[in-house]
Write an enzyme that holds these catalytic residues in place. Structure first.
Site, PDB file in Angstrom:
ATOM      1  N   HIS A  15     -48.700  26.199 -38.344  1.00  0.00           N
ATOM      2  CA  HIS A  15     -49.413  26.236 -39.263  1.00  0.00           C
ATOM      3  C   HIS A  15     -50.222  26.688 -38.686  1.00  0.00           C
ATOM      4  O   HIS A  15     -50.881  26.215 -38.039  1.00  0.00           O
ATOM      5  CB  HIS A  15     -49.570  24.912 -40.087  1.00  0.00           C
ATOM      6  CG  HIS A  15     -50.070  24.585 -41.451  1.00  0.00           C
ATOM      7  ND1 HIS A  15     -50.569  25.133 -41.909  1.00  0.00           N
ATOM      8  CD2 HIS A  15     -51.143  24.151 -41.089  1.00  0.00           C
ATOM      9  CE1 HIS A  15     -51.422  25.066 -42.375  1.00  0.00           C
ATOM     10  NE2 HIS A  15     -52.327  23.574 -42.498  1.00  0.00           N
ATOM     11  N   CYS A  26     -48.824  21.801 -46.903  1.00  0.00           N
ATOM     12  CA  CYS A  26     -48.660  22.773 -45.882  1.00  0.00           C
ATOM     13  C   CYS A  26     -47.079  22.397 -45.421  1.00  0.00           C
ATOM     14  O   CYS A  26     -47.106  23.907 -44.692  1.00  0.00           O
ATOM     15  CB  CYS A  26     -50.039  22.916 -44.839  1.00  0.00           C
ATOM     16  SG  CYS A  26     -51.623  23.155 -45.937  1.00  0.00           S
ATOM     17  N   ASN A  76     -56.449  29.588 -43.681  1.00  0.00           N
ATOM     18  CA  ASN A  76     -54.998  28.509 -43.748  1.00  0.00           C
ATOM     19  C   ASN A  76     -54.739  28.864 -45.118  1.00  0.00           C
ATOM     20  O   ASN A  76     -55.511  28.677 -46.368  1.00  0.00           O
ATOM     21  CB  ASN A  76     -55.938  27.253 -43.537  1.00  0.00           C
ATOM     22  CG  ASN A  76     -54.914  25.988 -44.108  1.00  0.00           C
ATOM     23  OD1 ASN A  76     -53.524  26.389 -44.245  1.00  0.00           O
ATOM     24  ND2 ASN A  76     -55.362  24.603 -43.879  1.00  0.00           N
TER      25      ASN A  76
END
Length: 329
Positions: free
Chosen positions: A252, A113, A282
């Site tokens: 994030h 990520c 996500n």
């Protein structure tokens, strides 16, 4: 001093929306439980015949248009993804061909990520060194294709999408500093076990569902809470800034509890943090890229603003970037 700056931004989200109510029909969970634990309400899901490169292409074309740059002027394309179209060739090469960037080098980068911010740091160095003038950095994922839809601990978290940024040279503002890091001792906290050289695909690995995302939630959560603050403060120190100088934090988008913890630890107000997690879930390396493009579109970023990007991901990795926003080179 020659620096890299972002002159174009773009995003693409598959049209198919999966809500928490939809998930209630396929796995033992509830909308209330998902929202309480993660803050997520819905996510986008790519069609079965849509590849990661397809999302990346759409985001790239929008970013190039914003930068008023012809694809043939690109020197380099970097695609950050954990869901490439295939093991090889690089998804970046597929994007390069399909957008007509005939003069660009291309490669993929994988840092979970954190990947998009890693990609920005690599692209910025090519520009700062004078080797290249025009770099396209993309974060793109089709996580739905490696999600076990019978595992309620992971299937509620992830979504698909892509974001892109065009980097060009400037002598004012732009990227002020980066902070990158990793802790490989946490590699078994977030992983996909099979499909690589350690455990090649076989009938057994498919039967045992070893080609899906696996995550130990508590270690990842603790790592994220600690790392988001540390990486943010470290990159601000390198940039000779303080939290008081930050106009917008783009973290994030993994969990609202993690984002709220980071905001409190950095002593930022709610309107100084950009959050789109409830709507998109996500999206791994696409997360910061999409959020940045949205923030710009929604008027949350203006020329001269100090913008802080920070992410964490599989590896375990982390990455942060401090930007003095200047889209006019």
């Amino acid at each position: 001093m020659r620096r890299a700056t972002i002159t174009g931004w773009g995003k693409y989200l598959p049209p198919n929306v999966m809500t928490n109510k939809d998930l209630e029909k396929i796995v033992d969970t509830t909308d209330e439980w998902i929202q309480k634990r993660t803050g997520i309400k819905k996510r986008r899901i790519a069609d079965e015949d849509t590849a990661t490169s397809d999302l990346a292409i759409e985001a790239s074309q929008e970013a190039l248009e914003k930068a008023n740059l012809d694809p043939e002027e690109l020197d380099l394309i970097i695609v950050s993804t954990v869901t490439p179209d295939m093991a090889f060739p690089a998804t970046a090469c597929i994007v390069q061909d399909k957008i007509g960037a005939s003069n660009a080098a291309a490669f993929d980068l994988e840092a979970g990520c954190s990947g998009f911010v890693y990609g920005l740091s690599v692209g910025a160095q090519f520009i700062e060194s004078g080797l290249y003038d025009n770099v396209l950095v993309i974060g793109a994922e089709t996580l739905s294709k490696i999600t076990d839809w019978e595992d309620r601990n992971t299937c509620v978290l992830f979504g698909d999408g892509a974001g892109a940024a065009v980097l060009q040279a400037t002598d004012k503002g732009g990227f002020l500093a980066f902070d990158l890091g990793s802790d490989g001792s946490g590699a078994n906290a977030l992983y996909m076990e099979a499909g690589g050289s350690a455990k090649p695909a076989s009938l057994e690995t498919v039967k045992n569902k070893q080609h899906y995302i696996r995550m130990e939630g508590n270690p990842v959560f603790k790592f994220a809470v600690k790392t988001m603050k540390r990486a943010s403060l470290d990159v601000l120190e390198k940039a000779e800034l303080t939290t008081d100088d930050i106009n917008l934090l783009i973290p994030h988008q993994a969990n609202t509890r993690i984002i709220k913890s980071a905001r409190r630890r950095l002593k930022l107000d709610e309107d100084e943090v950009y959050v789109n997690l409830p709507e998109l879930g996500n999206t791994s390396s696409a997360s910061v890229a999409i959020a940045m493009a949205e923030a710009k579109e929604n008027g949350k970023i203006k020329n001269g603003d100090n913008v802080l990007l920070v992410a964490f991901g599989a590896g375990l990795t982390w990455a942060a970037a401090a930007i003095e926003w200047n889209e006019n080179i």
